[in-house]
Scaffold this motif. Structure first.
Motif, PDB file in Angstrom:
ATOM      1  N   ALA A 109       9.375  31.855  33.755  1.00  9.95           N
ATOM      2  CA  ALA A 109       9.323  32.974  32.815  1.00  9.95           C
ATOM      3  C   ALA A 109       9.483  32.485  31.371  1.00  9.95           C
ATOM      4  CB  ALA A 109      10.407  33.985  33.156  1.00  9.95           C
ATOM      5  N   TYR A 110      10.392  31.541  31.164  1.00  8.29           N
ATOM      6  CA  TYR A 110      10.603  30.960  29.831  1.00  8.29           C
ATOM      7  C   TYR A 110       9.312  30.325  29.317  1.00  8.29           C
ATOM      8  CZ  TYR A 110      12.394  27.463  26.483  1.00  8.29           C
ATOM      9  OH  TYR A 110      12.601  26.671  25.393  1.00  8.29           O
ATOM     10  N   HIS A 111       8.666  29.549  30.157  1.00  8.51           N
ATOM     11  CA  HIS A 111       7.431  28.896  29.743  1.00  8.51           C
ATOM     12  C   HIS A 111       6.303  29.898  29.569  1.00  8.51           C
ATOM     13  CE1 HIS A 111       3.706  26.505  30.242  1.00  8.51           C
ATOM     14  NE2 HIS A 111       4.322  25.853  29.265  1.00  8.51           N
ATOM     15  N   PHE A 112       6.230  30.890  30.435  1.00 11.59           N
ATOM     16  CA  PHE A 112       5.180  31.903  30.321  1.00 11.59           C
ATOM     17  C   PHE A 112       5.309  32.651  28.995  1.00 11.59           C
ATOM     18  CE2 PHE A 112       2.672  35.621  31.653  1.00 11.59           C
ATOM     19  CZ  PHE A 112       1.594  34.968  32.214  1.00 11.59           C
ATOM     20  N   GLY A 113       6.530  32.972  28.602  1.00 11.86           N
ATOM     21  CA  GLY A 113       6.747  33.605  27.306  1.00 11.86           C
ATOM     22  C   GLY A 113       6.404  32.688  26.149  1.00 11.86           C
TER      23      GLY A 113
ATOM     24  N   LYS B 174     -15.301  21.415  19.740  1.00  8.91           N
ATOM     25  CA  LYS B 174     -16.002  22.429  20.523  1.00  8.91           C
ATOM     26  C   LYS B 174     -15.037  23.485  21.035  1.00  8.91           C
ATOM     27  CE  LYS B 174     -19.692  19.406  22.033  1.00  8.91           C
ATOM     28  NZ  LYS B 174     -20.395  18.804  23.157  1.00  8.91           N
ATOM     29  N   LYS B 175     -15.556  24.681  21.178  1.00  8.39           N
ATOM     30  CA  LYS B 175     -14.769  25.817  21.658  1.00  8.39           C
ATOM     31  C   LYS B 175     -14.112  25.501  22.990  1.00  8.39           C
ATOM     32  CE  LYS B 175     -15.635  30.380  23.650  1.00  8.39           C
ATOM     33  NZ  LYS B 175     -16.621  31.454  23.843  1.00  8.39           N
ATOM     34  N   TRP B 176     -14.851  24.889  23.909  1.00  9.77           N
ATOM     35  CA  TRP B 176     -14.331  24.654  25.258  1.00  9.77           C
ATOM     36  C   TRP B 176     -13.245  23.586  25.266  1.00  9.77           C
ATOM     37  CZ3 TRP B 176     -15.102  28.628  27.956  1.00  9.77           C
ATOM     38  CH2 TRP B 176     -16.234  29.405  27.737  1.00  9.77           C
ATOM     39  N   ASN B 177     -13.306  22.620  24.345  1.00 12.02           N
ATOM     40  CA  ASN B 177     -12.211  21.645  24.209  1.00 12.02           C
ATOM     41  C   ASN B 177     -10.941  22.343  23.748  1.00 12.02           C
ATOM     42  OD1 ASN B 177     -14.022  19.678  24.877  1.00 12.02           O
ATOM     43  ND2 ASN B 177     -14.029  18.672  22.894  1.00 12.02           N
ATOM     44  N   PHE B 178     -11.079  23.249  22.793  1.00 12.26           N
ATOM     45  CA  PHE B 178      -9.925  23.979  22.269  1.00 12.26           C
ATOM     46  C   PHE B 178      -9.334  24.889  23.346  1.00 12.26           C
ATOM     47  CE2 PHE B 178      -7.655  27.062  19.656  1.00 12.26           C
ATOM     48  CZ  PHE B 178      -7.039  26.236  18.733  1.00 12.26           C
ATOM     49  N   LEU B 179     -10.192  25.574  24.102  1.00  9.79           N
ATOM     50  CA  LEU B 179      -9.715  26.433  25.187  1.00  9.79           C
ATOM     51  C   LEU B 179      -9.009  25.619  26.272  1.00  9.79           C
ATOM     52  CD1 LEU B 179     -12.615  29.018  25.621  1.00  9.79           C
ATOM     53  CD2 LEU B 179     -10.264  29.491  24.905  1.00  9.79           C
ATOM     54  N   LEU B 180      -9.569  24.460  26.610  1.00  4.41           N
ATOM     55  CA  LEU B 180      -8.947  23.593  27.612  1.00  4.41           C
ATOM     56  C   LEU B 180      -7.572  23.121  27.137  1.00  4.41           C
ATOM     57  CD1 LEU B 180      -9.138  22.054  30.311  1.00  4.41           C
ATOM     58  CD2 LEU B 180     -10.187  20.175  29.024  1.00  4.41           C
ATOM     59  N   ALA B 181      -7.474  22.745  25.870  1.00  2.50           N
ATOM     60  CA  ALA B 181      -6.182  22.309  25.323  1.00  2.50           C
ATOM     61  C   ALA B 181      -5.180  23.459  25.309  1.00  2.50           C
ATOM     62  CB  ALA B 181      -6.374  21.755  23.914  1.00  2.50           C
ATOM     63  N   SER B 182      -5.652  24.681  25.131  1.00  2.00           N
ATOM     64  CA  SER B 182      -4.754  25.838  25.113  1.00  2.00           C
ATOM     65  C   SER B 182      -4.256  26.225  26.500  1.00  2.00           C
ATOM     66  CB  SER B 182      -5.457  27.042  24.478  1.00  2.00           C
ATOM     67  OG  SER B 182      -5.734  26.797  23.133  1.00  2.00           O
ATOM     68  N   ILE B 183      -5.095  26.087  27.514  1.00  2.00           N
ATOM     69  CA  ILE B 183      -4.741  26.563  28.857  1.00  2.00           C
ATOM     70  C   ILE B 183      -4.038  25.496  29.698  1.00  2.00           C
ATOM     71  CG2 ILE B 183      -6.918  25.979  30.026  1.00  2.00           C
ATOM     72  CD1 ILE B 183      -5.099  29.268  30.494  1.00  2.00           C
ATOM     73  N   THR B 184      -4.162  24.235  29.352  1.00  2.00           N
ATOM     74  CA  THR B 184      -3.588  23.151  30.157  1.00  2.00           C
ATOM     75  C   THR B 184      -2.084  23.304  30.419  1.00  2.00           C
ATOM     76  OG1 THR B 184      -5.317  21.629  29.456  1.00  2.00           O
ATOM     77  CG2 THR B 184      -3.308  20.650  30.322  1.00  2.00           C
ATOM     78  N   PRO B 185      -1.239  23.573  29.398  1.00  2.00           N
ATOM     79  CA  PRO B 185       0.195  23.707  29.700  1.00  2.00           C
ATOM     80  C   PRO B 185       0.500  24.872  30.640  1.00  2.00           C
ATOM     81  CG  PRO B 185      -0.143  23.525  27.341  1.00  2.00           C
ATOM     82  CD  PRO B 185      -1.491  23.649  27.961  1.00  2.00           C
ATOM     83  N   VAL B 186      -0.226  25.964  30.488  1.00  2.00           N
ATOM     84  CA  VAL B 186       0.001  27.140  31.340  1.00  2.00           C
ATOM     85  C   VAL B 186      -0.250  26.779  32.795  1.00  2.00           C
ATOM     86  CG1 VAL B 186      -0.733  29.498  31.838  1.00  2.00           C
ATOM     87  CG2 VAL B 186      -0.684  28.693  29.471  1.00  2.00           C
TER      88      VAL B 186
ATOM     89  N   VAL C 161       9.782  20.980  15.735  1.00  2.00           N
ATOM     90  CA  VAL C 161       8.571  21.718  16.081  1.00  2.00           C
ATOM     91  C   VAL C 161       7.401  20.754  15.949  1.00  2.00           C
ATOM     92  CG1 VAL C 161       7.096  23.677  15.519  1.00  2.00           C
ATOM     93  CG2 VAL C 161       9.572  23.881  15.296  1.00  2.00           C
ATOM     94  N   ILE C 162       6.660  20.602  17.018  1.00  2.00           N
ATOM     95  CA  ILE C 162       5.571  19.627  17.085  1.00  2.00           C
ATOM     96  C   ILE C 162       4.247  20.355  16.873  1.00  2.00           C
ATOM     97  CG2 ILE C 162       4.479  17.853  18.497  1.00  2.00           C
ATOM     98  CD1 ILE C 162       7.169  17.868  20.142  1.00  2.00           C
ATOM     99  N   TYR C 163       3.422  19.820  15.979  1.00  2.00           N
ATOM    100  CA  TYR C 163       2.118  20.414  15.703  1.00  2.00           C
ATOM    101  C   TYR C 163       1.020  19.408  16.038  1.00  2.00           C
ATOM    102  CZ  TYR C 163       4.539  23.917  12.873  1.00  2.00           C
ATOM    103  OH  TYR C 163       5.365  24.914  12.444  1.00  2.00           O
ATOM    104  N   PHE C 164      -0.007  19.895  16.698  1.00  2.00           N
ATOM    105  CA  PHE C 164      -1.246  19.142  16.894  1.00  2.00           C
ATOM    106  C   PHE C 164      -2.335  19.993  16.278  1.00  2.00           C
ATOM    107  CE2 PHE C 164       1.338  17.883  20.601  1.00  2.00           C
ATOM    108  CZ  PHE C 164       1.435  16.536  20.323  1.00  2.00           C
ATOM    109  N   ARG C 165      -3.022  19.441  15.308  1.00  2.00           N
ATOM    110  CA  ARG C 165      -4.019  20.217  14.581  1.00  2.00           C
ATOM    111  C   ARG C 165      -5.343  19.482  14.567  1.00  2.00           C
ATOM    112  NH1 ARG C 165      -1.391  22.024   9.665  1.00  2.00           N
ATOM    113  NH2 ARG C 165      -0.805  23.763  10.969  1.00  2.00           N
TER     114      ARG C 165
ATOM    115  N   ILE D  60       7.247  18.992  26.572  1.00  2.00           N
ATOM    116  CA  ILE D  60       6.239  18.765  27.607  1.00  2.00           C
ATOM    117  C   ILE D  60       5.066  19.719  27.415  1.00  2.00           C
ATOM    118  CG2 ILE D  60       5.793  18.924  30.094  1.00  2.00           C
ATOM    119  CD1 ILE D  60       8.668  17.914  30.528  1.00  2.00           C
ATOM    120  N   HIS D  61       5.364  20.954  27.058  1.00  2.00           N
ATOM    121  CA  HIS D  61       4.319  21.941  26.765  1.00  2.00           C
ATOM    122  C   HIS D  61       3.394  21.420  25.664  1.00  2.00           C
ATOM    123  CE1 HIS D  61       2.704  26.040  25.952  1.00  2.00           C
ATOM    124  NE2 HIS D  61       2.746  25.625  24.701  1.00  2.00           N
ATOM    125  N   LYS D  62       3.986  20.914  24.598  1.00  2.00           N
ATOM    126  CA  LYS D  62       3.193  20.398  23.480  1.00  2.00           C
ATOM    127  C   LYS D  62       2.400  19.151  23.883  1.00  2.00           C
ATOM    128  CE  LYS D  62       3.728  23.007  19.938  1.00  2.00           C
ATOM    129  NZ  LYS D  62       2.571  23.692  19.376  1.00  2.00           N
TER     130      LYS D  62
END
Length: 181
Positions: free
Chosen positions: A141-145, A103-115, A93-97, A64-66
């Motif tokens: 805690a598991y997901h935060f780590g 754009k920087k903001w698209n990458f940041l949004l994709a990084s922060i969405t699961p959190v 192990v799932i990779y999205f590349r 789900i995180h991925k």
């Protein structure tokens, strides 16, 4: 475009160090949250029913995180490559590349969405299912780590110029800026 910076988190930190940092983050997060949450919900007795469901949630948290990483990238279409590798003969192990610069903001949004999404769900569940607050705090805690590498990526990218682009490769990711005319 010129390369402003190349970042390889695995090479910079090492897999063992990332694992240790993630594990310590999980432990510290749980320790700091467990006492206040159980004090707040002290009128409720904690239950250990549905342990198998809890284990299932532990297992599906990673996919789900991925998936949540991928959702903001869906509009980018073929710029994003999806691959699955099997580690240790059973662990997918799932990779999205991003194969082309995004754009920087698209990458940041994709990084922060699961959190934001998963951790909000876990905290809300603590308030909805008070007898199982310990389960949801463990999941939180598991997901935060699990998000530690995402936080490191975001930290590195945050300092980059606003109009930059990000391109991922096998060695990490590159921050690209337009050539000055």
């Amino acid at each position: 475009m010129n390369c402003w910076k190349t970042i390889n988190i695995q090479k910079q930190y090492g897999m063992q160090r990332l694992f240790i940092i993630s594990s310590l983050t999980m432990l510290i997060t749980f320790l700091f949250l467990y006492v206040p949450f159980t004090a707040y919900f002290s009128q409720n007795r904690l239950n250990d029913n549905y342990f198998s469901l809890f284990l299932l949630c532990m297992v599906i948290t990673y996919p789900i995180h991925k998936l949540l990483h991928y959702l903001p990238m869906i509009p980018l279409g073929k710029k994003v490559k999806k691959t699955i590798h099997i580690h240790y003969h059973f662990f997918p192990v799932i990779y999205f590349r991003a194969q082309e610069p995004i754009k920087k903001w698209n990458f940041l949004l994709a990084s922060i969405t699961p959190v934001i999404v998963l951790n909000t769900v876990f905290i809300v569940c603590c308030f909805l299912f008070t007898h199982y607050v310990h389960y949801f705090l463990i999941l939180f805690a598991y997901h935060f780590g699990m998000c530690v590498p995402d936080f490191i990526r975001m930290k590195n990218l945050w300092k980059a110029p606003n109009q930059c682009f990000v391109e991922e490769n096998e060695n990490g990711f590159e921050i690209l800026i337009n050539k000055a005319s």
